[in-house]
Design a protein around this motif. Sequence first.
Motif, short mmCIF file in Angstrom:
data_model
loop_
_atom_site.label_atom_id
_atom_site.label_comp_id
_atom_site.label_asym_id
_atom_site.label_seq_id
_atom_site.Cartn_x
_atom_site.Cartn_y
_atom_site.Cartn_z
N HIS A 29 65.46 13.70 -16.09
CA HIS A 29 65.08 13.70 -17.50
C HIS A 29 66.07 12.86 -18.32
N GLN A 30 67.35 13.00 -18.03
CA GLN A 30 68.37 12.25 -18.75
C GLN A 30 68.21 10.74 -18.52
N MET A 31 67.91 10.36 -17.28
CA MET A 31 67.71 8.95 -16.97
C MET A 31 66.50 8.38 -17.71
N ARG A 32 65.42 9.18 -17.80
CA ARG A 32 64.26 8.73 -18.55
C ARG A 32 64.59 8.57 -20.03
N GLU A 33 65.36 9.52 -20.56
CA GLU A 33 65.76 9.44 -21.96
C GLU A 33 66.59 8.18 -22.22
N VAL A 34 67.48 7.86 -21.28
CA VAL A 34 68.31 6.66 -21.43
C VAL A 34 67.44 5.40 -21.43
N GLU A 35 66.46 5.37 -20.54
CA GLU A 35 65.56 4.22 -20.47
C GLU A 35 64.74 4.10 -21.75
N LEU A 36 64.22 5.24 -22.25
CA LEU A 36 63.45 5.21 -23.48
C LEU A 36 64.30 4.75 -24.66
N TYR A 37 65.54 5.23 -24.70
CA TYR A 37 66.45 4.83 -25.78
C TYR A 37 66.72 3.33 -25.74
N ALA A 38 66.92 2.81 -24.52
CA ALA A 38 67.16 1.37 -24.37
C ALA A 38 65.94 0.57 -24.82
N GLU A 39 64.73 1.07 -24.48
CA GLU A 39 63.52 0.39 -24.90
C GLU A 39 63.38 0.41 -26.42
N ARG A 40 63.71 1.57 -27.02
CA ARG A 40 63.64 1.65 -28.48
C ARG A 40 64.64 0.71 -29.13
N GLN A 41 65.81 0.60 -28.55
CA GLN A 41 66.82 -0.30 -29.10
C GLN A 41 66.37 -1.76 -29.01
N ARG A 42 65.78 -2.09 -27.84
CA ARG A 42 65.28 -3.47 -27.69
C ARG A 42 64.14 -3.74 -28.68
N GLY A 43 63.24 -2.76 -28.81
CA GLY A 43 62.14 -2.93 -29.77
C GLY A 43 62.63 -3.05 -31.19
N TYR A 44 63.66 -2.25 -31.54
CA TYR A 44 64.22 -2.32 -32.88
C TYR A 44 64.87 -3.67 -33.13
N ALA A 45 65.60 -4.17 -32.13
CA ALA A 45 66.24 -5.48 -32.27
C ALA A 45 65.19 -6.58 -32.42
N ASP A 46 64.13 -6.48 -31.60
CA ASP A 46 63.07 -7.49 -31.70
C ASP A 46 62.38 -7.43 -33.07
N SER A 47 62.15 -6.22 -33.56
CA SER A 47 61.50 -6.09 -34.87
C SER A 47 62.40 -6.63 -35.98
N VAL A 49 64.55 -9.09 -35.64
CA VAL A 49 64.45 -10.55 -35.55
C VAL A 49 63.15 -11.04 -36.18
N GLU A 50 62.04 -10.34 -35.87
CA GLU A 50 60.75 -10.74 -36.43
C GLU A 50 60.74 -10.59 -37.95
N ASP A 51 61.35 -9.49 -38.44
CA ASP A 51 61.42 -9.29 -39.89
C ASP A 51 62.23 -10.40 -40.55
N GLN A 52 63.35 -10.77 -39.93
CA GLN A 52 64.17 -11.84 -40.48
C GLN A 52 63.42 -13.16 -40.49
N GLU A 53 62.68 -13.44 -39.39
CA GLU A 53 61.90 -14.68 -39.33
C GLU A 53 60.82 -14.69 -40.41
N ARG A 54 60.16 -13.52 -40.61
CA ARG A 54 59.14 -13.45 -41.65
C ARG A 54 59.75 -13.65 -43.04
N GLU A 55 60.92 -13.05 -43.25
CA GLU A 55 61.58 -13.21 -44.55
C GLU A 55 61.98 -14.66 -44.80
N VAL A 56 62.51 -15.30 -43.75
CA VAL A 56 62.90 -16.71 -43.89
C VAL A 56 61.68 -17.58 -44.17
N LYS A 57 60.59 -17.31 -43.44
CA LYS A 57 59.35 -18.08 -43.64
C LYS A 57 58.81 -17.86 -45.04
N ALA A 58 58.78 -16.59 -45.48
CA ALA A 58 58.26 -16.28 -46.81
C ALA A 58 59.13 -16.94 -47.89
#
Length: 202
Positions: A29-47, A49-58
């Motif tokens: 369970h702990q290993m799954r939680e670590v993987e999910l946390y890493a995925e959330r962190q990657r998704g947050y970082a990607d979002s 970057v996308e938000d910054q790109e949208r702001e720059v474009k706008a």
Amino acid sequence: NPPPSPAAMAAWLSSLRKRHGKQYAAMQHQMREVELYAERQRGYADSQVEDQEREVKAQREEEERLAKEREEKERKEAMAQRRAELLESLPDEPEAGGDGVVTIALRFADGRRGQRRFDGDEAMATVFNWVDATFEMERERVELSTMTGQKKFAWGDVEDGDMTLADAGLGKMTGLRVAEIEEEEEEEGEDENSESEDSDED
């Protein structure tokens, strides 16, 4: 010591599984939680970057829009000032019926009409200045043609001021159609000129 028998080994492994099953499940369970946390962190970082790109474009689009509005405003102000100067520079109308006096009647595509007298030795460019200043049509984008269409004049033909109304062959009473040159036609003309230049170079 002799090695355990297969039955003894199986029983020992079964007892280990029962004894540490909860710990093993917790670890999974702990290993799954670590993987999910890493995925959330990657998704947050990607979002981010996308938000910054949208702001720059706008921001870039907004800057471009404001620049275009500023350029258009400056162009209109400059055009208004030019038309005021052109209107001020127009010569006084000569008396009707005088020697060499040419009366020009204008007809516009939208139904407007205009009429004015000029001396025959007046520059043809003055007629374009009159159209620009009085009827708010840019002289660089205007084409004047006789009613029969046999004679056509553009600003590039008369801007040097050498052609007079008499040189243009305009009679005492001349009607001219006023047409606006479309931008597409101008661009096509530029493309044709560039192609001819390329062929000359070849």
